[in-house]
Enzyme design. Sequence first.
Site, short mmCIF file in Angstrom:
data_model
loop_
_atom_site.label_atom_id
_atom_site.label_comp_id
_atom_site.label_asym_id
_atom_site.label_seq_id
_atom_site.Cartn_x
_atom_site.Cartn_y
_atom_site.Cartn_z
N ASP A 161 0.84 -1.20 0.00
CA ASP A 161 0.00 0.00 0.00
C ASP A 161 0.88 1.26 0.00
O ASP A 161 2.05 1.21 0.39
CB ASP A 161 -0.88 0.04 1.26
CG ASP A 161 -1.87 -1.11 1.30
OD1 ASP A 161 -2.17 -1.67 0.22
OD2 ASP A 161 -2.33 -1.45 2.41
N1 URA Z 1 -1.24 -5.95 3.87
C1 URA Z 1 -1.73 -4.69 3.89
O1 URA Z 1 -2.77 -4.42 4.48
N2 URA Z 1 -1.04 -3.74 3.25
C2 URA Z 1 0.13 -3.96 2.61
O2 URA Z 1 0.72 -3.03 2.05
C3 URA Z 1 0.62 -5.27 2.59
C4 URA Z 1 -0.08 -6.25 3.24
#
Ligand code: URA
Length: 237
Positions: free
Chosen positions: A103
Site C-alpha cells: 500500500d
Molecule cells: N497488507 C496490507 O494491508 N497492506 C500492505 O501493504 C501489505 C499487506
Amino acid sequence: MKNIRLDKYLADMGVGTRTEVKGIIKKGAVVVSDKIIKDPGYKVSIEDSIICNGQNVVYESFEYLMLNKPAGYITATEDKKEKTIMSLIKSKRNDLFPVGRLDKDTEGLLLITNDGDMAHRLLSPKKHIAKKYYVELEKVIENDYIKSFEAGIVLKDGTKTRPGKLEVIDNNTVYLTIFEGKFHQVKRMFEALDNKVKYLKRVSMGTLILDKTLELGKFRPLTEDELEKLRRHIDGN
Ligand code: URA
C-alpha cells in the site's frame, strides 16, 4: 533470448530511451557482429556481439533488485498523479516491474525484476510464499490474538484467510507472517479483530530478507546467494 529488435535490445540494456536509441542506430554508431546496422528494427540474438559508440553492450536477461519502499509511493510502474516506486529505481531499463504490491503508506521489502516467471511463482496462491510484516497497532494486543491468527481470520466481508503466525514484540507491536496476498490483507485482518494498523513494514518474502543497511527509498541488486536461495525456495514449494 529470442531474436529481438536492436532498438529494444539497447533500450532494455539502459543505453537510452527507445527514441534516443533509434537516433543512435540511424547515425551508424552501432555495430552488430562486425557490421554497422542502421535499421532500428534489425533482429539480433544472444550470439551477436553488439557495440554501441565503441562500448560492448552485453545482454543481461534478468535483473533482480531489492527496494526498501518508503511511505508515500504507490506500487505501480506509472501513474499520472501519484509518485510511483519505479521513480526510485535509477535504471534506464524499461522492462522492470514490482513483484506484488505494498500500500501507499506501507514501507519495506519490494522485489523489482523483469523475470515474469519468477514473479508469477512468488505470487501464485498455490505456492503459499511467506510474507513477514512488522506491525504497529493502535490498540493493545489481546491474549487470544495468536490463536485467532493460527485459526485463520474471518474478514469483515466474510472471507476467511489462511492461518497466519503472530509473534508478539510488545503491547502494540507484532511480527505477522501470512502465506497469501489478499488486498490490504494485514490491515483487514486486524480490523476484523477491532484493532487498527498504525504502521506497516514488510521485512521478508520467502527467503528474501530486507537488508537492514538499505535506507528507505534505496535499492540494490540481489546477491548471488539471495537469488540462489530464493530460486531454490520457489522450486521446493
Ligand atoms: N497488507 C496490507 O494491508 N497492506 C500492505 O501493504 C501489505 C499487506
